[in-house]
Design a protein around this motif. Structure first.
Motif, PDB file in Angstrom:
ATOM      1  N   LEU A 188      35.455  71.002  26.712  1.00 50.70           N
ATOM      2  CA  LEU A 188      36.600  70.404  27.394  1.00 50.70           C
ATOM      3  C   LEU A 188      36.621  70.810  28.863  1.00 50.70           C
ATOM      4  O   LEU A 188      36.882  69.990  29.753  1.00 50.70           O
ATOM      5  CB  LEU A 188      37.899  70.835  26.703  1.00 50.70           C
ATOM      6  N   THR A 189      36.336  72.074  29.136  1.00 47.47           N
ATOM      7  CA  THR A 189      36.302  72.555  30.517  1.00 47.47           C
ATOM      8  C   THR A 189      35.261  71.815  31.329  1.00 47.47           C
ATOM      9  O   THR A 189      35.513  71.379  32.460  1.00 47.47           O
ATOM     10  CB  THR A 189      35.993  74.063  30.552  1.00 47.47           C
ATOM     11  N   GLU A 190      34.066  71.657  30.756  1.00 45.61           N
ATOM     12  CA  GLU A 190      33.004  70.990  31.501  1.00 45.61           C
ATOM     13  C   GLU A 190      33.329  69.515  31.717  1.00 45.61           C
ATOM     14  O   GLU A 190      33.059  68.961  32.790  1.00 45.61           O
ATOM     15  CB  GLU A 190      31.669  71.134  30.774  1.00 45.61           C
ATOM     16  N   SER A 191      33.913  68.874  30.715  1.00 47.78           N
ATOM     17  CA  SER A 191      34.321  67.474  30.878  1.00 47.78           C
ATOM     18  C   SER A 191      35.342  67.340  32.002  1.00 47.78           C
ATOM     19  O   SER A 191      35.275  66.422  32.829  1.00 47.78           O
ATOM     20  CB  SER A 191      34.910  66.946  29.569  1.00 47.78           C
ATOM     21  N   LEU A 192      36.296  68.255  32.019  1.00 43.98           N
ATOM     22  CA  LEU A 192      37.319  68.229  33.051  1.00 43.98           C
ATOM     23  C   LEU A 192      36.711  68.472  34.427  1.00 43.98           C
ATOM     24  O   LEU A 192      37.003  67.740  35.395  1.00 43.98           O
ATOM     25  CB  LEU A 192      38.378  69.292  32.746  1.00 43.98           C
ATOM     26  N   ALA A 193      35.867  69.487  34.544  1.00 49.50           N
ATOM     27  CA  ALA A 193      35.258  69.805  35.834  1.00 49.50           C
ATOM     28  C   ALA A 193      34.418  68.640  36.356  1.00 49.50           C
ATOM     29  O   ALA A 193      34.414  68.337  37.557  1.00 49.50           O
ATOM     30  CB  ALA A 193      34.408  71.068  35.706  1.00 49.50           C
ATOM     31  N   THR A 194      33.711  67.975  35.449  1.00 49.91           N
ATOM     32  CA  THR A 194      32.879  66.836  35.858  1.00 49.91           C
ATOM     33  C   THR A 194      33.743  65.689  36.365  1.00 49.91           C
ATOM     34  O   THR A 194      33.428  65.045  37.375  1.00 49.91           O
ATOM     35  CB  THR A 194      32.015  66.372  34.678  1.00 49.91           C
ATOM     36  N   ALA A 195      34.855  65.438  35.669  1.00 53.41           N
ATOM     37  CA  ALA A 195      35.756  64.371  36.089  1.00 53.41           C
ATOM     38  C   ALA A 195      36.416  64.666  37.432  1.00 53.41           C
ATOM     39  O   ALA A 195      36.830  63.747  38.138  1.00 53.41           O
ATOM     40  CB  ALA A 195      36.825  64.146  35.023  1.00 53.41           C
ATOM     41  N   LEU A 196      36.518  65.951  37.769  1.00 54.09           N
ATOM     42  CA  LEU A 196      37.200  66.358  38.998  1.00 54.09           C
ATOM     43  C   LEU A 196      36.251  66.526  40.184  1.00 54.09           C
ATOM     44  O   LEU A 196      36.692  66.885  41.284  1.00 54.09           O
ATOM     45  CB  LEU A 196      37.937  67.684  38.766  1.00 54.09           C
ATOM     46  N   GLU A 197      34.969  66.278  39.981  1.00 54.15           N
ATOM     47  CA  GLU A 197      34.002  66.478  41.057  1.00 54.15           C
ATOM     48  C   GLU A 197      34.389  65.666  42.293  1.00 54.15           C
ATOM     49  O   GLU A 197      34.799  64.514  42.190  1.00 54.15           O
ATOM     50  CB  GLU A 197      32.598  66.081  40.591  1.00 54.15           C
ATOM     51  N   GLY A 198      34.264  66.294  43.444  1.00 48.11           N
ATOM     52  CA  GLY A 198      34.640  65.649  44.697  1.00 48.11           C
ATOM     53  C   GLY A 198      36.054  65.959  45.137  1.00 48.11           C
ATOM     54  O   GLY A 198      36.442  65.621  46.249  1.00 48.11           O
ATOM     55  N   SER A 199      36.829  66.608  44.256  1.00 44.66           N
ATOM     56  CA  SER A 199      38.199  66.983  44.613  1.00 44.66           C
ATOM     57  C   SER A 199      38.279  68.487  44.806  1.00 44.66           C
ATOM     58  O   SER A 199      37.315  69.226  44.558  1.00 44.66           O
ATOM     59  CB  SER A 199      39.174  66.553  43.506  1.00 44.66           C
ATOM     60  N   ASP A 200      39.440  68.954  45.220  1.00 46.34           N
ATOM     61  CA  ASP A 200      39.676  70.396  45.335  1.00 46.34           C
ATOM     62  C   ASP A 200      40.482  70.888  44.134  1.00 46.34           C
ATOM     63  O   ASP A 200      41.339  71.756  44.251  1.00 46.34           O
ATOM     64  CB  ASP A 200      40.404  70.730  46.637  1.00 46.34           C
ATOM     65  N   VAL A 201      40.197  70.308  42.974  1.00 39.21           N
ATOM     66  CA  VAL A 201      40.735  70.774  41.702  1.00 39.21           C
ATOM     67  C   VAL A 201      39.535  71.159  40.845  1.00 39.21           C
ATOM     68  O   VAL A 201      38.592  70.368  40.716  1.00 39.21           O
ATOM     69  CB  VAL A 201      41.582  69.700  40.996  1.00 39.21           C
TER      70      VAL A 201
END
Length: 288
Positions: A188-201
């Motif tokens: 879940l963490t990796e899915s979230l981090a991948t979806a957030l790429e390019g942001s400052d989240v």
């Protein structure tokens, strides 16, 4: 439910050499499972660094006492919000109260979660309790993420920490529900981090090591253990994440008590480092 108004951190609480004190002053954290154990340590450590900290837990009386004790010890601002992280309406109401009382959340720590009631193989486990363990970690984290991360994306600022475990990366015959839950949480963490790429989240997995808590002492595998991970090591890593010092590790696994904070600050991992992956059986492996 605020236990204390805004005050400067208590002078008796040193920052432990961390560089994050000034960066965290005035920021807001939300920690689930905050009444006892690692969650309780995190609330106090983050409050001592100047953050306003909201604690979520199911048992309101115990939570209120813990948050009031932290406020008295640190001079920081705390908020006790009773909530069941597996209940959508409860989570949405809790997050709304935190935003109203403390402001936008800069750091979410998903720490709440149960463990297998009995140390038995999976076919002997009570199916309802087994699923309750998995749900407490996975559904609980997904609901808080669903409720909070959109606001972080709108502000283009925020950090999410999911509390992982050594059992995230290896099987355990006696704690199958906990191992499944913690492994799923990593994905879940990796899915979230991948979806957030390019942001400052950014999103991170942090395994706390073996901290001396009521939960770890209840586990047969840790009975007689004398080599505990100091809880401050967990706080230091999560505070550094909140301060934006470890963004290169977004979507990856960190472990308090083993990882050196200065090394983490200076290393930029790439590829599959500290991520869940299949290991190829050899050069000819078609899945390699």
């Amino acid at each position: 439910m605020g236990e204390k108004g805004p005050r400067p951190p208590h002078p008796s609480h040193a920052q432990g050499g961390s560089r994050d004190g000034a960066a965290l002053s005035g920021a807001v954290a939300l920690v689930t499972g905050a009444s006892t154990g690692i969650g309780r340590h995190l609330v106090e450590g983050l409050a001592a660094r100047g953050m306003a900290v909201a604690g979520l837990a199911r048992t309101e009386g115990l939570l209120r006492t813990a948050m009031a004790e932290v406020a008295d010890a640190t001079g920081g601002r705390t908020l006790a919000v009773a909530a069941d992280v597996t209940d959508r309406a409860s989570v949405e109401a809790a997050v709304g109260e935190v935003r109203e009382q403390l402001g936008p959340v800069d750091l979410l720590v998903n720490n709440a979660g149960l463990i297998d009631e009995y140390e038995v193989p999976v076919w002997e486990a009570d199916p309802d309790q087994w699923w309750e363990v998995v749900s407490s970690h996975i559904r609980g984290a997904q609901l808080t993420i669903r409720t909070l991360v959109p606001w972080m994306v709108l502000r283009n600022r925020g950090r999410v920490v999911n509390i992982a475990s050594g059992m995230s990366t290896r099987a355990n015959p006696d704690y199958s529900a906990y191992a499944v839950a913690k492994t799923g949480l990593m994905r879940l963490t990796e899915s979230l981090a991948t979806a957030l790429e390019g942001s400052d989240v950014h999103a991170f997995d942090v395994a706390p090591g073996v901290v001396d808590t009521p939960m770890t002492r209840s586990m047969h595998m840790w009975q007689g253990n004398t080599s505990w991970t100091p809880p401050e090591r967990v706080v230091e890593i999560i505070a550094a994440i909140a301060a934006g010092e470890l963004d290169a590790w977004s979507g990856r696994f960190l472990r308090a008590g083993a990882d050196d904070l200065e090394t983490l600050r200076s290393v930029a991992p790439d590829g599959a480092a500290r991520r869940l992956r299949l290991r190829p059986y050899g050069d000819a492996d078609p899945l390699g």
